[in-house]
Write an enzyme that holds these catalytic residues in place. Sequence first.
Site, PDB file in Angstrom:
ATOM      1  N   SER A  12      28.313  51.896  -6.754  1.00 45.28           N
ATOM      2  CA  SER A  12      27.949  52.590  -5.522  1.00 45.28           C
ATOM      3  C   SER A  12      29.060  53.530  -5.066  1.00 45.28           C
ATOM      4  CB  SER A  12      27.670  51.549  -4.431  1.00 45.28           C
ATOM      5  OG  SER A  12      27.297  52.169  -3.242  1.00 45.28           O
ATOM      6  N   LYS A  48      15.382  43.945  -7.861  1.00 51.83           N
ATOM      7  CA  LYS A  48      16.497  43.468  -8.683  1.00 51.83           C
ATOM      8  C   LYS A  48      16.171  42.158  -9.394  1.00 51.83           C
ATOM      9  CE  LYS A  48      19.379  46.845  -8.109  1.00 51.83           C
ATOM     10  NZ  LYS A  48      19.517  47.836  -9.200  1.00 51.83           N
ATOM     11  N   LYS A  90      26.360  58.497  -9.007  1.00 53.23           N
ATOM     12  CA  LYS A  90      25.372  58.266 -10.069  1.00 53.23           C
ATOM     13  C   LYS A  90      24.034  58.958  -9.775  1.00 53.23           C
ATOM     14  CE  LYS A  90      24.205  53.916 -10.402  1.00 53.23           C
ATOM     15  NZ  LYS A  90      22.828  53.439 -10.191  1.00 53.23           N
ATOM     16  N   THR A  91      23.522  58.751  -8.566  1.00 49.31           N
ATOM     17  CA  THR A  91      22.235  59.348  -8.206  1.00 49.31           C
ATOM     18  C   THR A  91      22.361  60.848  -8.017  1.00 49.31           C
ATOM     19  OG1 THR A  91      21.514  57.285  -7.159  1.00 49.31           O
ATOM     20  CG2 THR A  91      20.354  59.287  -6.518  1.00 49.31           C
ATOM     21  N   HIS A 131      22.272  49.321 -16.112  1.00 54.34           N
ATOM     22  CA  HIS A 131      22.240  49.705 -14.700  1.00 54.34           C
ATOM     23  C   HIS A 131      22.832  51.109 -14.622  1.00 54.34           C
ATOM     24  CE1 HIS A 131      23.567  48.936 -10.292  1.00 54.34           C
ATOM     25  NE2 HIS A 131      22.305  49.310 -10.338  1.00 54.34           N
ATOM     26  N   ASP A 144      18.208  54.468 -11.884  1.00 60.44           N
ATOM     27  CA  ASP A 144      18.867  53.173 -11.662  1.00 60.44           C
ATOM     28  C   ASP A 144      18.804  52.177 -12.815  1.00 60.44           C
ATOM     29  OD1 ASP A 144      20.387  51.576  -9.830  1.00 60.44           O
ATOM     30  OD2 ASP A 144      18.608  50.371  -9.444  1.00 60.44           O
ATOM     31  N   ARG A 167      20.926  42.779  -0.235  1.00 55.87           N
ATOM     32  CA  ARG A 167      20.708  41.613  -1.095  1.00 55.87           C
ATOM     33  C   ARG A 167      21.637  40.460  -0.702  1.00 55.87           C
ATOM     34  NH1 ARG A 167      22.471  41.848  -5.550  1.00 55.87           N
ATOM     35  NH2 ARG A 167      23.626  43.809  -5.482  1.00 55.87           N
ATOM     36  N   ARG A 224      17.840  53.006   3.162  1.00 54.51           N
ATOM     37  CA  ARG A 224      17.295  53.324   1.833  1.00 54.51           C
ATOM     38  C   ARG A 224      15.962  54.057   1.924  1.00 54.51           C
ATOM     39  NH1 ARG A 224      19.999  51.745  -3.142  1.00 54.51           N
ATOM     40  NH2 ARG A 224      21.565  50.191  -2.571  1.00 54.51           N
TER      41      ARG A 224
END
Length: 528
Positions: free
Chosen positions: A235, A198, A239-240, A217, A254, A55, A319
């Site tokens: 990041s 996003k 989390k994932t 988030h 997410d 981004r 990704r």
Amino acid sequence: MATKFDLHQYGIETEKIYRNSSVPVLYELGLRLEKGTAISDVGALMTFSGEKTGRSPKDKRIVRHPDSENNIDWGDINIGLDEHTFMVNHERALDYLNTCEHLFVVDAYAGWDPNYRIKTRIVCTRAYHALFMQNMLIMPTEEELANFGEPDYVILNAGQFPANRYTSEMTSKTSVDLNLERKEIVILGTEYAGEMKKGIFSIMNYLMPLQDVLPMHCSANVGEEGDVTILFGLSGTGKTTLSADPKRKLIGDDEHCWTDDGTFNIEGGCYAKAIDLSAEKEPDIFNAIKFGTVLENVVYDKQTRAVDYTDVSITQNTRASYPIQYIDNVQMPCVAGHPVNIIFLTCDAFGVLPPVSKLTPEQASYHFISGYTAKVAGTEMGVTEPQATFSACFGAAFMMWHPNKYAELLAKKIKGHKVNAWLVNTGWNGTGSRMKLKHTRAMIDAIHHGDFDNVAYVKDEEFGFQVPTECPGVPSEVLVPINTWDDKEKYAVTKNKLISLFAENFKQFEGGVNPEILEAGPKSPELA
């Protein structure tokens, strides 16, 4: 095949429109027409996003308008743009879209709860972008598509065409412009698909607080008893990984909202980091990579088409985008009840935060606004000592209101539903070793099983939170950080340094934050 569908109401005269196309059609067009596109050995569509592989937050703009101007937290993240300049970029995007032989349209929903979902329309030039957004949004049924009508928000993605850097207020040839009143996003000068995803999240972050809904988030999962856990984290904090729990159903990885009725996922898919991905470490994500999955900017063997997930020569931000149902253990539809537990994940490279601690609602708000994690020395060029990172609400780049707006909503919902709040450190301790994943998983399990309800706690005098002294499957000596340090004096100095970093970061929020939240922050020893 292209559908009989037109975009004349937007000033787009291109006749060949591929609307909500099937995956095989998008594969065929992408492979035939788009440079750098190939099929992996397991059937995923491998794509190249061009010069931009992430981004461009400094190139994001929001149009200033009397109707919304007073609601937005203007600054380095929410950068203003005048209506005239938006229309210059809008016209530039239309000019480019009108030169294209064909365009893609994705009509889909953001938000699984029908009471809050918004209808979105993506107009783009690449099959890769269409497939990505069909993965990331909630696709309508045939009947819903037939009755879709006009969308609530439109993204005009002309990312293959640059912005004019001499246009007023442009800082580069990339520009991502949001106009809340026109309900449009215009993208120029970047083909990175994450800008669309996003962009919609930013819209939801603006709209939801107007309805007393908290956009988050975060990842979320639910147990067999219907107990929901929300996991916040920047990041690299896990989390994932930690939300993909074989004992619990995944709600999403997410973006979520917390309403008066419960929790819902904004998205219809997952967007997982692919760096160092392996079947052993993250089997759920690894097995989700198949026909229909988009793999961005990965390096692969030109003969076998096998992906090398360790190769970051294109970017570290490789990704995978796939529909959420590609995960085996998933909550469908992605809606559940109120959270029982909220977990803030941090990766503390200073080695002074406990691996698990319990927070009051005010402390939860403080840590939510702070959004702390840290990089360890040696992970990046020039990083010679731990480096703190703070991102308000664990997603500052997408938050449109002042962080206190979201923090107040969080505190209200935590108190109203008697939610337990926890801080879990997946980083380092005083031995210089990182917390073992199996120990972190054991602590998360203990939270879910209520194992911390009947154990002794010690209070951290500076941070104020409560630290459990026992946890099944975890050695007691690692639970209290000072016990892992041989040099107790160095521990005190290091801890004081981290406290000062928290305090310095929080100064920017002091004017707009409730006194109770401010008081819940850490204090240096002389003030504790």
